[in-house]
Write an enzyme that holds these catalytic residues in place. Structure first.
Site, PDB file in Angstrom:
ATOM      1  N   ASP A  16      44.902 -34.047 -48.280  1.00 20.87           N
ATOM      2  CA  ASP A  16      44.184 -34.709 -49.429  1.00 20.87           C
ATOM      3  C   ASP A  16      44.395 -33.761 -50.778  1.00 20.87           C
ATOM      4  OD1 ASP A  16      42.790 -36.515 -51.020  1.00 20.87           O
ATOM      5  OD2 ASP A  16      41.205 -37.007 -49.671  1.00 20.87           O
TER       6      ASP A  16
HETATM    7  C1  BGC Z   1      41.007 -38.978 -52.403  1.00 25.82           C
HETATM    8  C2  BGC Z   1      42.230 -39.621 -51.776  1.00 25.82           C
HETATM    9  C3  BGC Z   1      43.529 -39.907 -52.829  1.00 25.82           C
HETATM   10  C4  BGC Z   1      43.697 -38.572 -53.437  1.00 25.82           C
HETATM   11  C5  BGC Z   1      44.713 -38.967 -54.608  1.00 25.82           C
HETATM   12  C6  BGC Z   1      41.581 -37.787 -53.073  1.00 25.82           C
HETATM   13  O1  BGC Z   1      40.506 -37.301 -53.961  1.00 25.82           O
HETATM   14  O2  BGC Z   1      40.290 -38.455 -51.302  1.00 25.82           O
HETATM   15  O3  BGC Z   1      41.708 -40.822 -50.919  1.00 25.82           O
HETATM   16  O4  BGC Z   1      44.335 -40.702 -52.104  1.00 25.82           O
HETATM   17  O5  BGC Z   1      42.507 -38.096 -54.152  1.00 25.82           O
HETATM   18  O6  BGC Z   1      44.126 -39.535 -55.639  1.00 25.82           O
END
Ligand code: BGC
Length: 754
Positions: free
Chosen positions: A230
């Site tokens: 993530d």
């Molecule tokens: C989120 C993800 C997301 C990623 C990219 C993160 O903060 O938890 O779900 O895909 O950011 O935006």
């Protein structure tokens, strides 16, 4: 791509660089090696592609014009695998059209608490529903040669301290409740990528968790894709590579590269482990770049699809006296800020720059005689007496009142959790005043997670629209006016009070730890086992027609008759559903399994099958469900595997988890018994219950001259019960056995058990 050749030709430094993103959304290109860069984009209910991405900002709202489909809380209510797959196909085509290699979703974390700020993005409180629906979505997207990123792996069930807190739980809870949805999706749809979550699990960051990312994900489940972090979830990069965490996103801006290189040089990190990550990256890139499709992204066409999807998701929660559907002759008072400005998606990384948002107000003239008064704002909890008075005045002059209520954006979002489960006070106040007019009140809800409904008894109908995507206004009006017969059902329970939720005492964190003390008793598994009243149960949803269920058969045998089946066989359950009303409708039938073997404490029942079919008036449709061993099993830490004992299981067929219409029993055979642990502390009852030791132990006691020599044939229930929990060592004190004799006994017992 000759992947192995490329890996051979890459320098260590290039490999280290390759396993980190260049910027927010792109992977590293190496022209001389023939490796192009690919672009990933958030979703999952539309594209959040940041076209002029400079790689230096998150830019939540700054993305291309795209179509916002209903969010996962809504689509989950469809219980419709075909719908999920088709939505995936449409999104996959959009990705191809705008050069997105992978859509970052679906997000399938279990809804442990109604307070989780991201519940609107998640599917269900039930892992079977979450797994099945997400597998269908993934198969849809990937059929278009575009990847998905199944997220957030794993046990990321809240936003508070999401990047630091440790989700602490036992193995059974982890497996049954927090990994099963991922397992189903991996096995049924093989997502191109999976996203390792921010949080820790039992102290270890997901991004460094070898057990999670390699032992379970790859070795047990057979995952063949790429693991990415993530965004910003990496703590120790080298530990991550060792654990099986391939791609760091959005990258460390080069900071971690020398650390990786150095670790390989000094032997801390095997180059093979780095190569594995590089190989997974190359396989992912190859899949996309070598199968490009010519597609156009027609926003208007996809907008219509988004409306149609939402129509299948709306849940009619209450409809007293068939106040709905509305009739175009009735004078309707449309009230509430959300009628003008619907809340159709949530805040954070899934936020789409929507192409064409349709409000109920903007389409009202096509439906009937409708007047509007705002009553309360859509974006804040502000009570305005004048606005309220205007709304009440309008209501008094109308036949029926439709209130578009819900949670303002700021109440629920990625990044933080909700503080309570209430609607804004200004909305509850006005609803009370509208109920007091004596006119029928219909509430339409825009929320991503359950809300308390203190006015429920006073209103005639409640329509749960969730965050239904950009076409929500039109879809809801079609349902209100009966152009569409509602068919959604809740994929989560609505408790009466937040305090009733099983995680309540342990949510969100205590000293950076989240104690999942409720174990497997999440959602309906808890409420139903405790026989607690809920506002609306899991699986509930009404229709404008009626369905009657009959003719339940298990392996072709009518319910009520004896059915035996081998645990390793497929058990087929059929049930007939008749539309006994006057209009066509779709019915979601649910199959629950209830374990009557008494082997371990389990929820009173668990969902193991669902299906949705369209049924014409007067028509009968047969629903068929196939159950396998896993449908009956729980996760046993003793055998480190899924386990179902021989014995009776009830198959329940329901309209919801609380409305079981038919049930029948099946007796499973062919399993094995969990072994007792043979040592000084083994209890006599365990030895008697275990088939392989039962006769032996009874015989031993008959032969011995202890005061318990009647153990074998005593029919005095009190004596038997007393003996049941006595460890064998106590025979030193209460019997006449010596240590040596007990040792001898244990040796014999071990032989029988092993
Ligand atoms: C989120 C993800 C997301 C990623 C990219 C993160 O903060 O938890 O779900 O895909 O950011 O935006």
């Amino acid at each position: 791509m000759d992947i192995e050749k490329i890996i051979k030709n890459m320098t260590l430094e290039e490999k280290a660089k390759f396993v980190s993103g260049v910027d927010m959304w792109t992977t590293e290109a190496f022209d001389h090696l023939g490796i192009p860069s690919v672009f990933v984009s958030d979703g999952p209910h539309g594209l959040r592609k940041q076209e002029n991405n400079k790689g230096n900002e998150v830019g939540i709202t700054d993305s291309i014009d795209a179509v916002c489909f209903p969010t996962a809380c809504a689509t989950a209510s469809s219980f419709d695998r075909n719908l999920m797959r088709q939505m995936g196909v449409d999104l996959g085509k959009e990705c191809q059209a705008v050069d997105v290699s992978c859509i970052l979703g679906p997000a399938i974390n279990i809804k442990r608490s109604p307070l989780c700020g991201r519940n609107f993005e998640y599917v269900s409180e039930d892992p079977y529903v979450a797994g099945e629906l997400s597998a269908a979505y993934i198969n849809g997207v990937q059929s278009q040669n575009v990847g998905t990123s199944l997220k957030h792996f794993a046990a990321n069930n809240q936003e508070t301290e999401r990047m630091y807190a440790s989700s602490d739980m036992d193995e059974r809870t982890l497996r049954e409740m927090y990994l099963t949805a991922f397992e189903i999706a991996v096995k049924k749809s093989q997502p191109w990528t999976i996203m390792a979550s921010y949080n820790r699990i039992n102290g270890s960051y997901s991004t460094e968790n070898k057990k999670l990312l390699t032992d379970i994900l790859r070795d047990e489940w057979g995952f063949e894709g790429l693991v990415m972090s993530d965004w910003g979830a990496v703590s120790d990069r080298v530990a991550g590579l060792k654990a099986g965490m391939d791609l760091e996103m959005p990258g460390s801006r080069g900071v971690n590269d020398p650390y990786i290189v150095e670790s390989v040089k000094n032997g801390e990190l095997a180059e093979e482990d780095l190569d594995k990550a590089v190989r997974n990256m190359l396989k992912f890139i190859e899949k996309f770049v070598e199968h490009r499709q010519e597609e156009t992204f027609d926003r208007d066409v996809d907008h219509e699809k988004a409306v149609r999807v939402e129509e299948q998701c709306v849940v009619l929660l209450k409809n007293d006296g068939n106040v709905l559907p509305l009739n175009s002759d009735e004078k309707i008072a449309l009230i509430g800020g959300f009628a003008k400005t619907p809340r159709y998606q949530g805040g954070g990384s899934s936020h789409i720059n929507a192409h064409n948002v349709v409000s109920a107000l903007s389409v009202k003239d096509s439906y009937g005689s409708i007047s509007f008064a705002e009553g309360f704002p859509y974006d804040a909890d502000v009570t305005d007496e004048a606005m309220q008075a205007e709304a009440v005045g309008l209501a008094e002059k109308s036949d029926k009142i439709v209130v578009f209520a819900g949670l303002p954006d700021v109440f629920e979002s990625e990044g933080y959790d909700r503080e309570h489960m209430r609607l804004p006070d200004c909305q509850n106040l006005l609803i009370d005043k509208l109920v007091a007019t004596g006119k029928p009140v219909i509430i339409v809800l825009h929320n991503g997670s359950p809300v308390e409904m203190p006015w429920l008894d006073g209103v005639s109908a409640v329509v749960e629209a969730y965050l239904g995507g950009e076409g929500v206004g039109e879809a809801v009006m079609n349902v209100l006016y009966g152009k569409v017969n509602p068919s959604g059902k809740l994929a989560e329970s609505f408790p009466i009070l937040l305090e009733h939720n099983p995680s309540y005492l342990n949510f969100p964190v205590a000293r950076h730890k989240v104690n999942y003390a409720e174990g497997v008793f999440v959602g309906y598994r808890y409420y139903d086992t405790k026989k607690m009243d809920v506002l609306f149960p899991f699986g509930h949803g009404l229709s404008y027609t009626e369905f009657s269920y009959s003719n339940l058969k298990i392996n072709g045998v009518p319910a009520g008759e004896n059915v035996q089946a081998d645990i390793n066989s497929t058990i087929t359950v059929t049930v007939d559903v008749t539309n006994v009303g006057d209009i066509e409708g779709a019915e979601i039938v649910q199959l629950y399994v209830s374990d009557k073997t008494g082997t371990i404490n389990r929820p009173v029942h668990e969902l193991k099958g669902f299906d949705k079919q369209v049924i014409k008036p007067g028509e009968t449709v047969t629903y068929t469900f196939d159950l396998d061993k896993r449908s009956f099993a729980w996760y046993s830490e003793e055998v480190s595997d899924w386990y179902a004992a021989d014995g009776i299981y009830t198959i329940e067929i329901g309209k919801s988890s609380r409305d079981i219409c038919l049930s029948g029993a099946v007796e499973l055979t062919g399993s094995f018994q969990l072994k007792p642990v043979i040592d000084m502390n083994v209890q006599l009852g365990e030895l008697i219950a275990y088939k392989k030791t039962s006769e032996f132990i009874k015989q031993e006691f008959k032969n011995a001259t202890t005061q318990f020599s009647d153990i074998g044939d005593s029919d005095d229930p009190m004596t038997v019960a007393m003996l049941e929990y006595m460890p064998i060592r106590t025979l030193r004190s209460f019997g006449t056995l010596t240590n040596e004799q007990i040792d001898e006994l244990l040796k014999e017992l071990k032989k029988l058990v092993d």
